[in-house]
Design an enzyme around this catalytic site. Sequence first.
Site, PDB file in Angstrom:
ATOM      1  CG  HIS A  90      -0.127   0.083   2.515  1.00  0.00           C
ATOM      2  ND1 HIS A  90       0.304  -1.048   3.188  1.00  0.00           N
ATOM      3  CD2 HIS A  90       0.322   1.136   3.241  1.00  0.00           C
ATOM      4  CE1 HIS A  90       0.981  -0.696   4.263  1.00  0.00           C
ATOM      5  NE2 HIS A  90       1.017   0.618   4.323  1.00  0.00           N
ATOM      6  CG  HIS A 121       7.591   4.310   0.585  1.00  0.00           C
ATOM      7  ND1 HIS A 121       7.289   5.418   1.348  1.00  0.00           N
ATOM      8  CD2 HIS A 121       7.615   3.249   1.450  1.00  0.00           C
ATOM      9  CE1 HIS A 121       7.152   5.052   2.612  1.00  0.00           C
ATOM     10  NE2 HIS A 121       7.333   3.741   2.702  1.00  0.00           N
TER      11      HIS A 121
END
Length: 215
Positions: free
Chosen positions: A61, A144
């Site tokens: 995620h 990220h």
Amino acid sequence: MNEPLEAVTGHPAGEPVRALTTRVFLALAPPDDVKDELEQVLRPAYDAYPRMRWNRIEDWHITLAFLGELPVTAVPPLMPPLAGLAARQRPLRLALHGGGHFDERVLWTGVTGDLEGLHRLAADVRTLVRECGVSFPERPLRPHLTLARSRRGDHVDTVEAAASLTAFAGRDWEAGRLHLVGSNIGRGPGPIHYRDIDAWDFPHGAGGAARASGG
């Protein structure tokens, strides 16, 4: 699949929850085909660095706001405002790209695409949560996906695995859903497991329909 708070916390549904807490964050998640693409790229690293603690692919995620440990009772009041925010949000075109590490311990792949929109969404989410009376540590957004963590004394593995991702350039994808996630599952020395508490589609995003909520 969304989970009731009892499932996320591991607490029986029929018992009082006043003292219980759950670790909560808000995030975007890549679609399955994008995750499958990255998983294929990572297969040599899985074999080369088996001692690293690799995150489950279903847990990948992009964190927008990490709220930390909250009382379970503080979570439901967030849901209607978050659904409203999602209903006003357009989908974002993003892609996964490259790799790196934090402090030689945490392996990640980066995010490219509509970063301006991503930062704006994160700011809107954080402002809304604070307006709901929930305070949380302010952390700069560094888009990220966390892929793995090194074990003590194995930091070289993380650096080498990051270098192996330098040339990775994933396909574009549409981020069209806001996820409210609980992460009480798996506390301790083992991997942390995440479960959606709820999630909301952006108009014309995710499933392709203009909806304010999803399950």
